[in-house]
Motif scaffolding. Sequence first.
Motif, PDB file in Angstrom:
ATOM      1  N   UNK A 327      44.242  39.404  37.621  1.00  0.00           N
ATOM      2  CA  UNK A 327      44.214  40.960  38.118  1.00  0.00           C
ATOM      3  C   UNK A 327      45.802  41.447  37.491  1.00  0.00           C
ATOM      4  N   UNK A 328      46.876  40.422  37.542  1.00  0.00           N
ATOM      5  CA  UNK A 328      47.969  41.089  37.099  1.00  0.00           C
ATOM      6  C   UNK A 328      48.126  41.588  35.622  1.00  0.00           C
ATOM      7  N   UNK A 329      46.993  41.193  34.911  1.00  0.00           N
ATOM      8  CA  UNK A 329      46.945  41.747  33.588  1.00  0.00           C
ATOM      9  C   UNK A 329      46.399  43.073  33.511  1.00  0.00           C
ATOM     10  N   UNK A 330      45.757  43.590  34.667  1.00  0.00           N
ATOM     11  CA  UNK A 330      45.116  44.956  34.366  1.00  0.00           C
ATOM     12  C   UNK A 330      46.097  46.090  34.905  1.00  0.00           C
ATOM     13  N   UNK A 331      45.700  47.281  34.488  1.00  0.00           N
ATOM     14  CA  UNK A 331      46.388  48.511  35.125  1.00  0.00           C
ATOM     15  C   UNK A 331      46.232  48.648  36.503  1.00  0.00           C
ATOM     16  N   UNK A 332      46.792  49.371  37.004  1.00  0.00           N
ATOM     17  CA  UNK A 332      46.865  49.325  38.522  1.00  0.00           C
ATOM     18  C   UNK A 332      45.630  49.772  39.180  1.00  0.00           C
ATOM     19  N   UNK A 333      44.816  50.661  38.899  1.00  0.00           N
ATOM     20  CA  UNK A 333      43.806  51.300  39.454  1.00  0.00           C
ATOM     21  C   UNK A 333      42.143  50.344  39.111  1.00  0.00           C
ATOM     22  N   UNK A 334      42.107  50.057  37.805  1.00  0.00           N
ATOM     23  CA  UNK A 334      41.244  49.026  37.709  1.00  0.00           C
ATOM     24  C   UNK A 334      41.492  47.479  38.167  1.00  0.00           C
ATOM     25  N   UNK A 335      42.892  47.446  38.400  1.00  0.00           N
ATOM     26  CA  UNK A 335      43.284  45.906  38.898  1.00  0.00           C
ATOM     27  C   UNK A 335      42.748  45.756  40.531  1.00  0.00           C
ATOM     28  N   UNK A 336      43.073  47.095  41.143  1.00  0.00           N
ATOM     29  CA  UNK A 336      42.679  46.933  42.496  1.00  0.00           C
ATOM     30  C   UNK A 336      41.283  46.943  42.763  1.00  0.00           C
ATOM     31  N   UNK A 337      40.435  47.792  41.853  1.00  0.00           N
ATOM     32  CA  UNK A 337      39.137  47.741  42.120  1.00  0.00           C
ATOM     33  C   UNK A 337      38.500  46.381  41.730  1.00  0.00           C
ATOM     34  N   UNK A 338      39.078  45.675  40.885  1.00  0.00           N
ATOM     35  CA  UNK A 338      38.703  44.316  40.610  1.00  0.00           C
ATOM     36  C   UNK A 338      38.956  43.485  41.733  1.00  0.00           C
ATOM     37  N   UNK A 339      40.067  43.456  42.511  1.00  0.00           N
ATOM     38  CA  UNK A 339      40.420  42.611  43.537  1.00  0.00           C
ATOM     39  C   UNK A 339      39.454  43.148  44.638  1.00  0.00           C
ATOM     40  N   UNK A 340      39.258  44.224  44.885  1.00  0.00           N
ATOM     41  CA  UNK A 340      38.239  44.487  45.983  1.00  0.00           C
ATOM     42  C   UNK A 340      36.831  43.841  45.717  1.00  0.00           C
TER      43      UNK A 340
END
Length: 423
Positions: A327-340
């Motif tokens: 997830x550290x490789x993704x931009x903020x919003x897509x990364x947070x959605x991926x985390x969820x």
Amino acid sequence: MTADRWLYAWALGYAAIGAASVLVPLYALSLGADAFTVGLIAATGAFAGVPGALAWGRLASTTGRYRPFVLLSLGAAAGAFAVFPFVSSVWAVVVANAALLFAAAAAAPVLTLLAVADVPESGWDTRIGRLNEVQGYGWLAGLLAGTVWNAAVAGRVLDTLPAQRWFFGLSAAVTGLAFVLAWRWLPQPTVSIARFGRSTASIERLLRGSGHATRITPFGGLRSFWAIRRLHPRTLAERLTPALATYLGAIFLAFTGFAAFFGPLPAFLTDLGYGSTEVFVVFLASSAASAAFYARAGALATQYGARLVQLTALAARVLLFPAVALVALLPALPGFLALLVLFLVVGVTWAVVAVTATSIVTRLAPPAIRGDALGAYGALGGVATGAGSLLGGWLATSAGYTAAFVAAGGFVLAGAILAARQT
């Protein structure tokens, strides 16, 4: 409903403790802690709970008085919360958190007795389930309250650190209110620890857990005390079968991996740039997914077998833990959605493991040592949680989060391989 009033008083205090499970590491990070210290907070909290429960249980048995120990636990928890806003040292946070969780777990044996007070033995299982369920949903409510507070206050009305300190103050007030309500509503137990300890069926029910929210805090004092109390190491060693020994080893490895992942997780999320609100949301999503999936996990285990369902969940975690690092490789919003999404699945897999593990231990254990086997499962899970938290924090600090999460997946993989051989 009137008879359950004291349960809601305890759940009110336990909600504050649930919120603290995320707030304390975030507060430590605000004070300059690193990933190792965050793992240490998780480890000392895990280790502090068991001696708290054992000490309070012994004192309650010796004195024959039970209500005062729940009140002492709530009072001590309120005191610990009141200390946090005035602490500026990371190591003081570690000590205060250990004191908080010592106090919370210490009430465990007495809570069980209060739950079954004035209830015929045939109704004990139902009351234990009710206690577990109310406590579990109290924990979830605390995570939700922390999420709402941080979304509404932190960074908007107050800076992050003052907002955290105010929330600790509110937690102290809420726990103080729980103390007052418990003082008024707690029943007088009519069942002793010794008598309840002779109830094999009820304790096994308690160790397995009941209710959708029971296993959110899998090795808290409520279950650990009775697990350890039932454990007779010599008897277990004399009759331990190779299959059971291997599976208990598998459980230890898997739970070490779980803790190695979750121990440094708040530090990882903070270093990614996520604020307190997002961190609370991630933990809330995982816990809520677990609570919602327990019934379905049980149905799947019945349909396809506990062994296959558990191995599927473990295999998923082998992949999920390292995937979180990506997830550290993704931009903020897509990364947070991926985390969820990832953490919803992580929560579902925990529901499966929690439901199936005690069933497998029970099936593998000869009837004469079934209680000892469940006790060993509880004890090993608690030790693994502490050890894994330390390991994950150390790896994250010395080698990076990716190394910690890959190692966590590796421990789970090793546990899954052992479990596959013997279940």
